[in-house]
Design an enzyme around this catalytic site. Sequence first.
Site, PDB file in Angstrom:
ATOM      1  N   GLU A  19       6.348  -3.751   4.012  1.00  0.00           N
ATOM      2  CA  GLU A  19       5.585  -4.703   3.189  1.00  0.00           C
ATOM      3  C   GLU A  19       6.213  -6.093   3.246  1.00  0.00           C
ATOM      4  O   GLU A  19       5.538  -7.104   3.356  1.00  0.00           O
ATOM      5  CB  GLU A  19       5.557  -4.192   1.739  1.00  0.00           C
ATOM      6  CG  GLU A  19       4.843  -5.109   0.771  1.00  0.00           C
ATOM      7  CD  GLU A  19       4.644  -4.466  -0.599  1.00  0.00           C
ATOM      8  OE1 GLU A  19       5.143  -3.337  -0.814  1.00  0.00           O
ATOM      9  OE2 GLU A  19       3.975  -5.078  -1.444  1.00  0.00           O
TER      10      GLU A  19
ATOM     11  N   ASP B 191       3.417 -11.745  -7.094  1.00  0.00           N
ATOM     12  CA  ASP B 191       3.583 -11.171  -8.431  1.00  0.00           C
ATOM     13  C   ASP B 191       4.775 -11.666  -9.245  1.00  0.00           C
ATOM     14  O   ASP B 191       4.613 -12.245 -10.302  1.00  0.00           O
ATOM     15  CB  ASP B 191       3.667  -9.645  -8.326  1.00  0.00           C
ATOM     16  CG  ASP B 191       2.483  -9.056  -7.575  1.00  0.00           C
ATOM     17  OD1 ASP B 191       1.890  -9.762  -6.737  1.00  0.00           O
ATOM     18  OD2 ASP B 191       2.154  -7.897  -7.822  1.00  0.00           O
TER      19      ASP B 191
HETATM   20  C1  GLC Z   1       1.492  -6.686  -4.149  1.00  0.00           C
HETATM   21  C2  GLC Z   1       1.522  -8.106  -3.584  1.00  0.00           C
HETATM   22  C3  GLC Z   1       0.102  -8.603  -3.379  1.00  0.00           C
HETATM   23  C4  GLC Z   1      -0.652  -7.629  -2.494  1.00  0.00           C
HETATM   24  C5  GLC Z   1      -0.575  -6.192  -3.037  1.00  0.00           C
HETATM   25  C6  GLC Z   1      -1.130  -5.163  -2.076  1.00  0.00           C
HETATM   26  O1  GLC Z   1       0.953  -6.656  -5.423  1.00  0.00           O
HETATM   27  O2  GLC Z   1       2.229  -8.966  -4.411  1.00  0.00           O
HETATM   28  O3  GLC Z   1       0.105  -9.888  -2.794  1.00  0.00           O
HETATM   29  O4  GLC Z   1      -1.980  -8.029  -2.345  1.00  0.00           O
HETATM   30  O5  GLC Z   1       0.756  -5.841  -3.296  1.00  0.00           O
HETATM   31  O6  GLC Z   1      -0.518  -5.260  -0.830  1.00  0.00           O
END
Ligand code: GLC
Length: 425
Positions: free
Chosen positions: A390, A158
């Site tokens: 994460e 992102d």
């Molecule tokens: C964030 C990350 C993306 C991922 C999502 C859900 O937006 O940047 O890569 O798929 O979270 O985990």
Amino acid sequence: MSLTQIAIDTLTRNDRGGFTIPTNGLYPYQWNWDSAFIALGIATYDPVRAWSEITSLLEGQWPDGMIPSIIFRRDDPDYFPGPSRWGKTPGDIPSTGVSQPPVLATIVRQLTSTESEDHRAKRAQVFAQIFAWHKWYHDCRTYNGIVATVHPWETGRDNCPEWNIGLDLMTVAPDLAPYTRMDNKHVDPRFRPTQEQYDKYLTIVAFGESVDWDQRRLTDEGPFLMADPNIHFVLLRADRDLLAMAQGLGKSAEVLREIEGWIAKGEAATDYLWNEDLGAFTARDIRTGTFSEGFSNCSALCFYADVGSPKQRARVIENMRRIQGQVEHLLPSWDPEAADFEPQRYWCGPLWPQMNYMTALGLSECGEEELAGQVRDGLCQAIEKSGFWECFNPLTGEGCVGSDFSWTAAVWLSWQHETKIKGAA
Ligand code: GLC
């Protein structure tokens, strides 16, 4: 309790019946490439449930072949931007209007790798849909022969500083509808994208909606158009896996030729992403040709896609060794020596489980075993220290953003399983 049991419990808790959310609260829906990695993890203890992770994702496919980044099976007021902000989308289930890195074919091939009737039937079951998705990338998301991206969210990375070049060329839509961010209510805002970035993300969404999500128009006329090494390398490998599946399933010469054409196109386009000054594959703004200026955690995916000249590969390794000297845990998402490095802010520095997974796999396949092991250890030691987050601060191994995270648990399980199999051999 063992970390392996905690990983299984994490995935079970995030199970919403046939699909798994990334983490409770922050991400309450099914995400595209998350589900692919999650399937890999669940397959280590429940192959039947792992397969439904894949088929449930395919339920979100659009008539044009695109598989969206998020599938909204219900409207959760705790998440923004949810279905109402994306407007009417053409799939059977409301969704976002952009895709994500197409890792699915590679994971399907891995999960159905034997010639058993069951595996063959599974490959046959999903082949046409995955083929249609790749075709969509090559037809609707390609600009001048280069697979492009129209939104930082599509890249799965992102707020990586790579996107600043494209975002700097944009202006926020003057009539952007007001909104309230929810991400910052769940986690510390210091870990998340800035407000200006968010306004631009939503400007692209508003543009997509204004052209009724016509994906060719979004690519050609949208406010953002860059090339992403992540999508490029992931798609190239996935095209090869799709070709192998097509051959095994006895698909027509025409289908095989089409996929071979995509692979040739991908191989030829690889040099477009080569930033000679930096000695790395980096993102590039397609309209201006400008390269981004940092080594990211997809710069080394050339190994995963098995491309790059010996000279290019040597420079990539050199950069990784340099970065290794600056962090405790490989592989940071952004170069610690580049501007905008922030060890806790999402894609501006933290290491990401799924990226370490792909990078280590590619390095190991190309004979770089030592470095592959260090990339695996970088993540495993962070998990041992902090749990299933994460992403992680590469300087300290502390967890960042969401906790109890599905793909982190899945990568852990997949590696533990591989080690067990190797040990037994
Ligand atoms: C964030 C990350 C993306 C991922 C999502 C859900 O937006 O940047 O890569 O798929 O979270 O985990």
